[in-house]
Design a protein around this motif. Structure first.
Motif, PDB file in Angstrom:
ATOM      1  N   ARG A  27       0.833  -1.205   0.000  1.00  0.00           N
ATOM      2  CA  ARG A  27       0.000   0.000   0.000  1.00  0.00           C
ATOM      3  C   ARG A  27       0.869   1.257   0.000  1.00  0.00           C
ATOM      4  NH1 ARG A  27      -3.216  -3.015   3.618  1.00  0.00           N
ATOM      5  NH2 ARG A  27      -2.378  -1.898   5.433  1.00  0.00           N
ATOM      6  N   LEU A  30       2.170   1.747  -3.482  1.00  0.00           N
ATOM      7  CA  LEU A  30       1.052   2.203  -4.308  1.00  0.00           C
ATOM      8  C   LEU A  30       0.796   3.689  -4.079  1.00  0.00           C
ATOM      9  CD1 LEU A  30      -1.393   1.711  -6.172  1.00  0.00           C
ATOM     10  CD2 LEU A  30      -2.682   0.997  -4.141  1.00  0.00           C
ATOM     11  N   ALA A  31       0.860   4.106  -2.827  1.00  0.00           N
ATOM     12  CA  ALA A  31       0.620   5.519  -2.493  1.00  0.00           C
ATOM     13  C   ALA A  31       1.674   6.411  -3.147  1.00  0.00           C
ATOM     14  CB  ALA A  31       0.631   5.703  -0.978  1.00  0.00           C
ATOM     15  N   GLY A  33       3.430   5.752  -5.863  1.00  0.00           N
ATOM     16  CA  GLY A  33       3.221   5.765  -7.301  1.00  0.00           C
ATOM     17  C   GLY A  33       2.002   6.578  -7.708  1.00  0.00           C
ATOM     18  N   THR A  34       0.990   6.580  -6.862  1.00  0.00           N
ATOM     19  CA  THR A  34      -0.239   7.316  -7.159  1.00  0.00           C
ATOM     20  C   THR A  34      -0.012   8.822  -7.082  1.00  0.00           C
ATOM     21  OG1 THR A  34      -1.558   5.484  -6.262  1.00  0.00           O
ATOM     22  CG2 THR A  34      -2.652   7.617  -6.479  1.00  0.00           C
ATOM     23  N   THR A  35       0.821   9.226  -6.134  1.00  0.00           N
ATOM     24  CA  THR A  35       1.155  10.639  -5.979  1.00  0.00           C
ATOM     25  C   THR A  35       2.671  10.776  -5.989  1.00  0.00           C
ATOM     26  OG1 THR A  35      -0.794  10.851  -4.543  1.00  0.00           O
ATOM     27  CG2 THR A  35       0.710  12.721  -4.591  1.00  0.00           C
ATOM     28  N   TRP A  62       6.810  -0.107 -10.337  1.00  0.00           N
ATOM     29  CA  TRP A  62       5.759   0.729 -10.925  1.00  0.00           C
ATOM     30  C   TRP A  62       5.822   2.146 -10.357  1.00  0.00           C
ATOM     31  CZ3 TRP A  62       1.529   3.029  -8.328  1.00  0.00           C
ATOM     32  CH2 TRP A  62       0.627   3.690  -9.172  1.00  0.00           C
ATOM     33  N   ALA A  63       6.028   2.262  -9.059  1.00  0.00           N
ATOM     34  CA  ALA A  63       6.104   3.589  -8.434  1.00  0.00           C
ATOM     35  C   ALA A  63       7.267   4.390  -9.016  1.00  0.00           C
ATOM     36  CB  ALA A  63       6.258   3.450  -6.917  1.00  0.00           C
ATOM     37  N   ARG A  66       6.638   5.963 -12.372  1.00  0.00           N
ATOM     38  CA  ARG A  66       5.723   7.107 -12.328  1.00  0.00           C
ATOM     39  C   ARG A  66       6.460   8.436 -12.133  1.00  0.00           C
ATOM     40  NH1 ARG A  66       0.721   7.818 -13.193  1.00  0.00           N
ATOM     41  NH2 ARG A  66       0.165   8.594 -11.108  1.00  0.00           N
TER      42      ARG A  66
END
Length: 222
Positions: A27, A30-31, A33-35, A62-63, A66
């Motif tokens: 998580r 993911l956080a 990579g999302t921001t 992946w992060a 980004r």
């Protein structure tokens, strides 16, 4: 005096990347990579080198993708000199996903022939993505020196890399099909057959190649 919310969030994410629970680490990656935030790049790269869970490593990669390549590639290239095999293999994997050809000079012969199979496999995949136009043959010259090494997954990775380089590498491949080492010959023959018939499957190609090698040896004895 309380910490600003941004700093509090940063600490929480950084702690999450080190948490003992894989789901918490997932998580956190993911956080990030999302921001995307450049402040996290160094920690993401460091974590890739030690993260034990495959799916978390994939999220870390992946992060990193980004973020701007100009910020991530230098740090990843630096990891290629690490003594830790996972650091090298994961950095190569991430560079292949980013696809920035400025990383090409860092894909050295030493990495392409690394004693660690996972590092070598990652180097082959990255090289196929990053090789500049016109240098495919030189790359193939190095890759064919690895014929016959490792178990099924390693051999299949090498075959796929050579096939991906295109028709220009076929003369080099055909030369390997007459190598004195039967393991090299079998692997080269299987790769050539797989290039002609991808649907045949690698196991079938290997078994067929072994039969060709055995028959060839029997013919030489007569």
């Amino acid at each position: 005096m309380s910490m600003p919310q941004q700093d509090t969030d940063t600490v929480r994410v950084l702690q999450g990347l080190e948490d003992s629970s894989p789901s918490v680490r997932l998580r956190a990656a993911l956080a990030v990579g999302t921001t995307p935030d450049p402040r996290f790049i160094g920690r993401l790269i460091e974590r890739c080198a030690v993260e034990p869970e495959f799916h978390v490593r994939e999220m870390l990669t992946w992060a990193l993708t980004r973020h701007p390549a100009s910020m991530t590639v230098p740090g990843l290239v630096g990891e290629l000199r690490s003594e830790r095999a996972q650091a090298r293999s994961q950095a190569l994997h991430t560079l292949s996903k980013i696809g920035d050809r400025r990383a090409w000079p860092a894909i050295t012969r030493a990495l392409l022939t690394d004693a660690d199979d996972e590092v070598a496999r990652s180097a082959w995949r990255a090289a196929v993505v990053l090789v500049p136009e016109g240098e495919e043959q030189e790359l193939a010259d190095v890759l064919v020196t690895q014929f016959g090494r490792g178990e099924r997954e390693t051999r299949l990775s090498l075959s796929r890399a050579l096939i991906a380089l295109g028709e220009g590498t076929m003369p080099i491949l055909r030369a390997a099909m007459t190598d004195p080492d039967p393991r090299v010959r079998a692997h080269a023959i299987a790769t050539e057959r797989l290039s002609r018939d991808p649907d045949a499957g690698f196991e079938f190609a290997i078994e067929e190649a072994k039969r060709v090698v055995v028959l060839g040896a029997a013919g030489q004895e007569e």
